[in-house]
Design a protein around this motif. Structure first.
Motif, PDB file in Angstrom:
ATOM      1  N   GLY A 108     -20.762  93.585   8.162  1.00 12.99           N
ATOM      2  CA  GLY A 108     -21.898  92.746   8.521  1.00 12.99           C
ATOM      3  C   GLY A 108     -21.503  91.418   9.125  1.00 12.99           C
ATOM      4  N   LEU A 109     -20.479  91.428   9.979  1.00 13.68           N
ATOM      5  CA  LEU A 109     -19.941  90.189  10.541  1.00 13.68           C
ATOM      6  C   LEU A 109     -20.208  90.060  12.039  1.00 13.68           C
ATOM      7  N   LEU A 110     -21.214  90.718  12.539  1.00  7.44           N
ATOM      8  CA  LEU A 110     -21.438  90.738  13.979  1.00  7.44           C
ATOM      9  C   LEU A 110     -22.070  89.462  14.511  1.00  7.44           C
ATOM     10  N   ASP A 111     -22.713  88.677  13.670  1.00  5.87           N
ATOM     11  CA  ASP A 111     -23.396  87.465  14.130  1.00  5.87           C
ATOM     12  C   ASP A 111     -22.371  86.350  14.319  1.00  5.87           C
ATOM     13  N   ASN A 112     -22.169  85.934  15.572  1.00  8.50           N
ATOM     14  CA  ASN A 112     -21.180  84.889  15.852  1.00  8.50           C
ATOM     15  C   ASN A 112     -21.814  83.523  16.066  1.00  8.50           C
ATOM     16  N   ALA A 113     -23.095  83.400  15.745  1.00  7.68           N
ATOM     17  CA  ALA A 113     -23.808  82.160  16.040  1.00  7.68           C
ATOM     18  C   ALA A 113     -23.281  80.971  15.246  1.00  7.68           C
ATOM     19  N   PHE A 114     -22.581  81.234  14.153  1.00  9.39           N
ATOM     20  CA  PHE A 114     -22.181  80.146  13.266  1.00  9.39           C
ATOM     21  C   PHE A 114     -20.669  79.919  13.271  1.00  9.39           C
ATOM     22  N   ILE A 115     -19.986  80.453  14.275  1.00  4.37           N
ATOM     23  CA  ILE A 115     -18.557  80.203  14.416  1.00  4.37           C
ATOM     24  C   ILE A 115     -18.368  78.857  15.103  1.00  4.37           C
ATOM     25  N   PRO A 116     -17.609  77.939  14.516  1.00  5.84           N
ATOM     26  CA  PRO A 116     -17.417  76.616  15.128  1.00  5.84           C
ATOM     27  C   PRO A 116     -16.841  76.708  16.534  1.00  5.84           C
ATOM     28  N   ASP A 117     -17.216  75.762  17.352  1.00  8.42           N
ATOM     29  CA  ASP A 117     -16.862  75.767  18.769  1.00  8.42           C
ATOM     30  C   ASP A 117     -15.359  75.849  19.000  1.00  8.42           C
ATOM     31  N   GLU A 118     -14.566  75.126  18.200  1.00 11.22           N
ATOM     32  CA  GLU A 118     -13.128  75.061  18.449  1.00 11.22           C
ATOM     33  C   GLU A 118     -12.432  76.407  18.262  1.00 11.22           C
ATOM     34  N   ARG A 119     -13.091  77.345  17.581  1.00 10.30           N
ATOM     35  CA  ARG A 119     -12.464  78.648  17.360  1.00 10.30           C
ATOM     36  C   ARG A 119     -12.610  79.581  18.559  1.00 10.30           C
ATOM     37  N   TYR A 120     -13.242  79.091  19.609  1.00 10.63           N
ATOM     38  CA  TYR A 120     -13.314  79.841  20.858  1.00 10.63           C
ATOM     39  C   TYR A 120     -12.196  79.454  21.823  1.00 10.63           C
ATOM     40  N   LEU A 121     -11.363  78.504  21.433  1.00 11.77           N
ATOM     41  CA  LEU A 121     -10.383  77.965  22.374  1.00 11.77           C
ATOM     42  C   LEU A 121      -9.371  79.004  22.838  1.00 11.77           C
ATOM     43  N   GLN A 122      -8.713  79.687  21.898  1.00 13.07           N
ATOM     44  CA  GLN A 122      -7.687  80.642  22.309  1.00 13.07           C
ATOM     45  C   GLN A 122      -8.286  81.794  23.114  1.00 13.07           C
ATOM     46  N   GLY A 123      -9.472  82.251  22.748  1.00 11.83           N
ATOM     47  CA  GLY A 123     -10.119  83.297  23.535  1.00 11.83           C
ATOM     48  C   GLY A 123     -10.435  82.830  24.942  1.00 11.83           C
ATOM     49  N   ALA A 124     -10.919  81.590  25.066  1.00 10.48           N
ATOM     50  CA  ALA A 124     -11.213  81.041  26.392  1.00 10.48           C
ATOM     51  C   ALA A 124      -9.941  80.902  27.221  1.00 10.48           C
ATOM     52  N   LEU A 125      -8.853  80.495  26.591  1.00 11.46           N
ATOM     53  CA  LEU A 125      -7.572  80.411  27.289  1.00 11.46           C
ATOM     54  C   LEU A 125      -7.145  81.773  27.827  1.00 11.46           C
ATOM     55  N   GLN A 126      -7.280  82.793  27.007  1.00 16.64           N
ATOM     56  CA  GLN A 126      -6.868  84.127  27.423  1.00 16.64           C
ATOM     57  C   GLN A 126      -7.701  84.621  28.598  1.00 16.64           C
ATOM     58  N   LEU A 127      -9.002  84.391  28.533  1.00 19.21           N
ATOM     59  CA  LEU A 127      -9.873  84.804  29.633  1.00 19.21           C
ATOM     60  C   LEU A 127      -9.544  84.039  30.908  1.00 19.21           C
ATOM     61  N   ALA A 128      -9.315  82.740  30.779  1.00 26.21           N
ATOM     62  CA  ALA A 128      -9.007  81.920  31.954  1.00 26.21           C
ATOM     63  C   ALA A 128      -7.701  82.361  32.606  1.00 26.21           C
ATOM     64  N   LEU A 129      -6.683  82.627  31.805  1.00 18.22           N
ATOM     65  CA  LEU A 129      -5.414  83.105  32.356  1.00 18.22           C
ATOM     66  C   LEU A 129      -5.604  84.436  33.074  1.00 18.22           C
ATOM     67  N   GLY A 130      -6.451  85.293  32.520  1.00 17.16           N
ATOM     68  CA  GLY A 130      -6.685  86.592  33.134  1.00 17.16           C
ATOM     69  C   GLY A 130      -7.339  86.508  34.496  1.00 17.16           C
ATOM     70  N   TYR A 131      -8.210  85.513  34.688  1.00 12.46           N
ATOM     71  CA  TYR A 131      -8.895  85.376  35.971  1.00 12.46           C
ATOM     72  C   TYR A 131      -8.142  84.493  36.956  1.00 12.46           C
ATOM     73  N   CYS A 132      -7.121  83.804  36.492  1.00 12.61           N
ATOM     74  CA  CYS A 132      -6.407  82.861  37.364  1.00 12.61           C
ATOM     75  C   CYS A 132      -4.922  83.187  37.468  1.00 12.61           C
ATOM     76  N   SER A 133      -4.567  84.443  37.289  1.00  6.38           N
ATOM     77  CA  SER A 133      -3.146  84.803  37.240  1.00  6.38           C
ATOM     78  C   SER A 133      -2.444  84.593  38.578  1.00  6.38           C
ATOM     79  N   ASP A 134      -3.171  84.638  39.691  1.00 13.06           N
ATOM     80  CA  ASP A 134      -2.526  84.411  40.986  1.00 13.06           C
ATOM     81  C   ASP A 134      -1.931  83.004  41.069  1.00 13.06           C
ATOM     82  N   ASP A 135      -2.670  82.030  40.566  1.00 14.91           N
ATOM     83  CA  ASP A 135      -2.220  80.642  40.639  1.00 14.91           C
ATOM     84  C   ASP A 135      -1.399  80.213  39.430  1.00 14.91           C
ATOM     85  N   PHE A 136      -1.476  80.981  38.350  1.00 15.35           N
ATOM     86  CA  PHE A 136      -0.812  80.581  37.111  1.00 15.35           C
ATOM     87  C   PHE A 136       0.075  81.705  36.560  1.00 15.35           C
TER      88      PHE A 136
END
Length: 461
Positions: free
Chosen positions: A167-195
């Motif tokens: 019953g852990l599907l609701d992510n509405a209450f996850i603090p903002d800072e815990r999205y950092l590593q996921g956002a980094l991974q997504l950004a690297l995936g879309y910007c691999s040509d330059d990075f």
């Protein structure tokens, strides 16, 4: 799979990035947007900000390439030794080091979900280099994160099932800072040509076996929680033939022949340090406060329940609706139920009348609380009490490796089949690659696309 951090599993330095509330929107746009140019522009600006932060962190990665494999192997040996010490401590009767109870473990699983649900995303942008043998190790790593198109092995599918089970599907209450590593991974995936050097360095750091992964798997199993997602990474990230070894080889294979090697390695080392940004697993585990989480959960429920109870039952002269009229009264409400004997702390929760209303045959509040919310209640009531029989440790057999049947009636599967029909192999690859993105690869059409991508790629060898 996880950052190559100090052996006690805590990054040497953890940095708060950007302003409060600003990371989750970046994460969601990178994950969900259909505008590739927007994703690349957003990813680039986000990465530039994070790399500036990472530049201030100590550099652990050796610049001497001849020492790189030894560095990784030594880390693996040190982790193995420390894990052996941990197992001996447990054998000698020592307590769990990470999770005080099952609610604590479930809290951790939800807290790290933003990262786990984009597992491998930093390598997505390299798929277009499928014809270049220098990228073979990195692409193989990404495809294995996708389970080679088998849902039983796809890391995101596995983690989604784990969350759903508790019953852990609701992510509405996850603090903002815990999205950092996921956002980094997504950004690297879309910007691999330059990075590209930063992607290689991040991969080198992330694919080492950390101590916390081993301990987490052991203690999750003890608490009756399926540890397969974690044990899968223990085997797949090994330094001999697994992702850790491929990460080292990729540094060597993609090093410029005549270009600026020194600058390339500087950027690899900078990408490596991105792993130390944000909250690490150990910090998240240590942040858990059972009573605080219980009150937060009750506050989320309070607006829906404050007018739903009759006035028949009163605690210290107040009705339940009156107790639920404001969040400040929740601690007093719990105390009032204790004083009246409805909650008996540090005993089997089954002895508490309030728990009987929540769980069991004919429970009046059946369905009000999710499995995780009930676990918070259970573990808070239980307190120091321990059941005579611990939960049976989870031991799963081999997962089915056979290719799963394709859901032919799925509209995305049908559309993809129609699009691929009549195309040459090179053209098919261009159609398939978007389906291997972080947002799509765990869907039926994405799983089918992954299998077809591997089939076509093998045919070009």
């Amino acid at each position: 799979m996880t950052a190559l951090t100090r052996l006690e599993s805590r990054p040497a330095h953890e940095r708060a990035i950007l302003t409060a509330g600003s990371i989750k929107p970046v994460y969601e746009q990178l994950l969900l947007s259909d505008d590739i140019e927007h994703q690349r522009a957003l990813g680039q600006s986000f990465l530039e900000a994070q790399l500036a932060q990472a530049a201030d962190l100590p550099e652990d990665m050796p610049r001497d390439l001849s020492a790189l494999q030894t560095f990784v192997e030594q880390h693996c040996a040190d982790v193995a030794r420390q894990y052996a010490d941990y197992l001996q401590q447990r054998k000698d009767g020592g307590p769990r080091q990470f999770f005080t109870n099952k609610a604590h473990a479930l809290f951790f699983l939800q807290a790290v979900a933003p990262t786990k649900l984009v597992d491998g995303a930093w390598l997505y942008g390299l798929l277009r280099h499928w014809h270049d043998p220098r990228f073979e190790g990195l692409i193989c790593t990404y495809l294995e994160e996708l389970g080679d198109g088998n849902p039983a092995q796809n890391h995101v599918v596995i983690y989604r099932k784990l969350l759903a089970e508790h019953g852990l599907l609701d992510n509405a209450f996850i603090p903002d800072e815990r999205y950092l590593q996921g956002a980094l991974q997504l950004a690297l995936g879309y910007c691999s040509d330059d990075f590209l050097p930063e992607v290689i360095g991040y991969n080198l750091g992330y694919e080492q076996l950390p101590l916390h992964l081993l301990i987490s798997a052991y203690e999750l199993s003890e608490l009756g929680i399926d540890p397969y997602y974690f044990t899968l990474h223990v085997t797949i990230d090994n330094a001999s033939t697994g992702h850790a070894q491929k990460a080292v080889q990729s540094v060597l294979q993609l090093l410029p022949v005549e270009g600026d090697r020194e600058d390339f390695l500087r950027r690899v080392a900078l990408g490596y340090r991105l792993n130390d940004l944000g909250q690490g697993s150990r910090t998240i585990i240590e942040s858990f406060n059972l009573y605080g989480e219980l009150l937060s959960m009750l506050e989320r429920k309070r607006p829906f329940g404050q007018h739903m109870h009759s006035d028949f039952c009163r605690f210290e002269g107040r009705t339940v609706n009156q107790w639920l009229s404001s969040p400040e009264q929740l601690p007093g409400f719990l105390s009032a139920m204790e004083n009246k004997g409805w909650i008996k702390r540090h005993q089997d929760p089954q002895a508490s009348r309030f728990w009987q209303l929540v769980e069991g045959d004919g429970a009046a509040m059946f369905g009000v609380f999710s499995p995780y919310e009930k676990q918070l209640l259970h573990d808070w009531i239980a307190g120091d009490w321990r059941a005579e029989r611990a939960p049976a440790a989870v031991r799963r057999g081999n997962r089915a490796a056979a290719e799963p049947p394709v859901p032919v009636n799925d509209p995305d599967v049908q559309s993809l089949h129609a699009t691929l029909k009549g195309l040459a192999a090179d053209e098919q690859m261009q159609v398939l690659i978007p389906w291997l993105s972080a947002h799509r690869h765990a869907h039926p059409a994405g799983l089918m696309a992954t299998r077809r991508f591997i089939e076509l790629k093998s045919g070009f060898r």
